[in-house]
Design a protein around this motif. Structure first.
Motif, PDB file in Angstrom:
ATOM      1  N   THR A   4       0.699  -0.855  -0.081  1.00 21.57           N
ATOM      2  CA  THR A   4       0.041  -0.113   0.243  1.00 21.57           C
ATOM      3  C   THR A   4       0.930   0.911  -0.082  1.00 21.57           C
ATOM      4  O   THR A   4       1.955   1.205   0.619  1.00 21.57           O
ATOM      5  N   GLY A   5       0.164   2.427  -0.467  1.00 24.57           N
ATOM      6  CA  GLY A   5       0.719   3.506  -0.672  1.00 24.57           C
ATOM      7  C   GLY A   5       0.550   4.851   0.875  1.00 24.57           C
ATOM      8  O   GLY A   5      -0.264   4.403   1.722  1.00 24.57           O
TER       9      GLY A   5
ATOM     10  N   GLN B 168      -1.892   6.847   0.329  1.00 26.93           N
ATOM     11  CA  GLN B 168      -3.237   6.873  -0.101  1.00 26.93           C
ATOM     12  C   GLN B 168      -3.825   5.656   0.552  1.00 26.93           C
ATOM     13  O   GLN B 168      -5.163   5.607   0.569  1.00 26.93           O
ATOM     14  N   ARG B 169      -3.264   4.364   0.382  1.00 31.11           N
ATOM     15  CA  ARG B 169      -3.741   3.098   1.330  1.00 31.11           C
ATOM     16  C   ARG B 169      -4.232   2.361   0.066  1.00 31.11           C
ATOM     17  O   ARG B 169      -5.116   1.774   0.539  1.00 31.11           O
ATOM     18  N   ASN B 170      -3.614   3.364  -1.261  1.00 34.72           N
ATOM     19  CA  ASN B 170      -4.125   2.397  -2.356  1.00 34.72           C
ATOM     20  C   ASN B 170      -3.302   0.888  -2.529  1.00 34.72           C
ATOM     21  O   ASN B 170      -2.084   0.777  -2.615  1.00 34.72           O
ATOM     22  N   ALA B 171      -3.794  -0.184  -2.545  1.00 31.23           N
ATOM     23  CA  ALA B 171      -3.651  -1.673  -2.962  1.00 31.23           C
ATOM     24  C   ALA B 171      -2.730  -2.107  -3.859  1.00 31.23           C
ATOM     25  O   ALA B 171      -3.131  -1.276  -4.976  1.00 31.23           O
ATOM     26  N   VAL B 172      -1.196  -2.141  -4.085  1.00 30.01           N
ATOM     27  CA  VAL B 172      -0.529  -2.492  -5.432  1.00 30.01           C
ATOM     28  C   VAL B 172      -0.475  -3.488  -5.278  1.00 30.01           C
ATOM     29  O   VAL B 172       0.276  -4.121  -4.893  1.00 30.01           O
ATOM     30  N   ARG B 173      -0.445  -4.850  -6.304  1.00 32.51           N
ATOM     31  CA  ARG B 173       0.199  -6.628  -6.017  1.00 32.51           C
ATOM     32  C   ARG B 173       0.940  -6.404  -7.109  1.00 32.51           C
ATOM     33  O   ARG B 173       0.928  -6.143  -8.528  1.00 32.51           O
TER      34      ARG B 173
ATOM     35  N   ASP C 161       1.362  -6.812 -11.243  1.00 29.44           N
ATOM     36  CA  ASP C 161       1.447  -5.095 -12.237  1.00 29.44           C
ATOM     37  C   ASP C 161       2.427  -6.057 -13.221  1.00 29.44           C
ATOM     38  O   ASP C 161       2.629  -5.148 -14.079  1.00 29.44           O
TER      39      ASP C 161
END
Length: 221
Positions: A53-54, A56-61, A65
């Motif tokens: 997560t970043g 902004q709490r945006n989750a990325v795999r 990706d």
């Protein structure tokens, strides 16, 4: 002292050899791109489920990706190299055939003449010539004729595929004619390259033996 003039048959042979070398380079690149694309095949590679997560709490795999972006890059590379290989292989076939045909008719062209547009050569509109009568009893005459037929069939299949692809709404349909034509068209580049190699071998044979219709078969001019 001036440099000796290069004989016409040396420059002509070099032209055909260069076309063959270009086709082989593109073939290797297409094979490499195909292998790279296969390495990101979703049904073969399962992405690691972990996420980050970043601020902004945006989750990325990350692994998912990476595979997605790499697959897009490899798909683009494969389509591009496939197009370039097909163009180079067809031009090789036509260039070798034209050179061989000219020599068999007793002509002395110095180079293979081709037109170019952008990054590719312009494909000749005429089909490959039938050289069986002119080649006589050359051992490879039958194979050259068979490859000529294969190239013609696969070019027709390529045109059929292009017609079907024009209608985007058919993309999800299973149409026997399209499926068969697609399979046929897929081998166009390899068939054209094989034709070019065989025609190039015939050209060497003619030069080494001097067996052309207009010199009586003994090399006299």
């Amino acid at each position: 002292m001036s440099n000796p003039t290069t004989a016409w048959f040396n420059t002509l042979t070099a032209s055909v050899q260069a076309l063959g070398a270009a086709s082989r380079e593109y073939r290797m690149a297409e094979r490499a791109a195909h292998h790279a694309l296969w390495n990101t095949e979703p049904t073969r590679v399962f992405p690691v489920a972990g996420a980050v997560t970043g601020p902004q709490r945006n989750a990325v795999r990350p692994h998912h990706d990476a595979l997605r972006q790499l697959r897009a890059l490899h798909t683009e590379m494969h389509e591009r190299t496939k197009t370039l290989y097909e163009n180079a292989a067809e031009v090789y076939a036509h260039g070798a055939a034209t050179a061989l045909h000219s020599v068999l008719l007793g002509e002395r062209p110095e180079y293979v003449e081709l037109r170019r547009r952008g990054d590719s050569f312009v494909q000749p509109t005429a089909g490959l010539p039938d050289l069986r009568a002119l080649l006589g009893e050359w051992a490879g005459s039958g194979r050259l004729a068979t490859l000529r037929e294969q190239v013609a069939e696969r070019k027709h299949a390529r045109a059929v595929v292009a017609d079907f692809e024009f209608f985007e709404d058919l993309a999800g349909c299973v149409i026997p004619e399209w499926s068969h034509a697609s399979d046929q068209a897929a081998g166009l580049a390899d068939s054209a390259h094989a034709y070019g190699e065989t025609a190039e071998s015939a050209l060497y044979f003619v030069f080494l033996t001097g067996r052309t219709p207009r010199d009586g078969g003994d090399g006299r001019r």
